[in-house]
Motif scaffolding. Structure first.
Motif, PDB file in Angstrom:
ATOM      1  N   UNK A  26       1.402   0.582   7.388  1.00 61.20           N
ATOM      2  CA  UNK A  26       1.257  -0.701   7.933  1.00 61.20           C
ATOM      3  C   UNK A  26       0.439  -1.577   6.786  1.00 61.20           C
ATOM      4  N   UNK A  27       0.452  -2.885   7.031  1.00 58.66           N
ATOM      5  CA  UNK A  27      -0.269  -3.771   6.027  1.00 58.66           C
ATOM      6  C   UNK A  27      -1.682  -3.319   6.030  1.00 58.66           C
ATOM      7  N   UNK A  28      -2.247  -2.710   7.296  1.00 59.80           N
ATOM      8  CA  UNK A  28      -3.760  -2.727   7.359  1.00 59.80           C
ATOM      9  C   UNK A  28      -3.928  -1.202   6.794  1.00 59.80           C
ATOM     10  N   UNK A  53      -6.525   5.175   7.286  1.00 57.24           N
ATOM     11  CA  UNK A  53      -6.689   5.560   5.780  1.00 57.24           C
ATOM     12  C   UNK A  53      -7.293   6.762   5.483  1.00 57.24           C
ATOM     13  N   UNK A  54      -8.429   7.031   6.148  1.00 58.87           N
ATOM     14  CA  UNK A  54      -9.214   7.894   5.570  1.00 58.87           C
ATOM     15  C   UNK A  54      -8.979   9.285   6.892  1.00 58.87           C
ATOM     16  N   UNK A  55      -8.242   8.923   7.672  1.00 55.43           N
ATOM     17  CA  UNK A  55      -7.538  10.137   8.744  1.00 55.43           C
ATOM     18  C   UNK A  55      -8.734  10.504   9.689  1.00 55.43           C
ATOM     19  N   UNK A  93      11.814  -5.299  10.025  1.00 52.33           N
ATOM     20  CA  UNK A  93      10.935  -6.284  10.072  1.00 52.33           C
ATOM     21  C   UNK A  93       9.717  -5.732  11.067  1.00 52.33           C
ATOM     22  N   UNK A  94       8.698  -6.058  10.541  1.00 50.47           N
ATOM     23  CA  UNK A  94       7.379  -5.703  11.588  1.00 50.47           C
ATOM     24  C   UNK A  94       6.913  -6.785  11.927  1.00 50.47           C
TER      25      UNK A  94
END
Length: 94
Positions: A26-28, A53-55, A93-94
């Motif tokens: 995702x973009x985030x 991102x850091x789980x 598409x998102x």
């Protein structure tokens, strides 16, 4: 040995035993991943879920046994084989 081990804030202990693959990003920065995860020192299960991102945080997901993964694979193979080639080449598409 865990790949990543955390105690979720006010929640369970989880160990990502093996990262198996990223399905999407995702973009985030969050990723949808298939991983082998053990919860509260239990037996590891195959899981598909979103991860920060850091789980350190996760979204809702599903746990699958090997038998369930095999059944899902057969269903997905049938679905994919019926999709026209032109549609398979179009990004979602998102």
């Amino acid at each position: 040995m865990a790949y990543i081990s955390f105690v979720a804030e006010g929640g369970p202990i989880y160990d990502i035993k093996k990262r198996l693959g990223v399905v999407s990003r995702a973009r985030n920065g969050w990723t949808k991943e298939m991983n082998l995860v053990a919860w509260n020192d239990g037996e590891p299960r195959y899981e598909l879920r979103s991860w920060s991102p850091d789980h350190s945080r996760m979204g809702k997901g599903i746990s699958l046994s090997v038998v369930e993964m095999d059944s899902l694979k057969k269903i997905l193979d049938d679905i994919i084989s019926s999709i026209p080639a032109a549609q398979k080449e179009q990004p979602l598409e998102k």
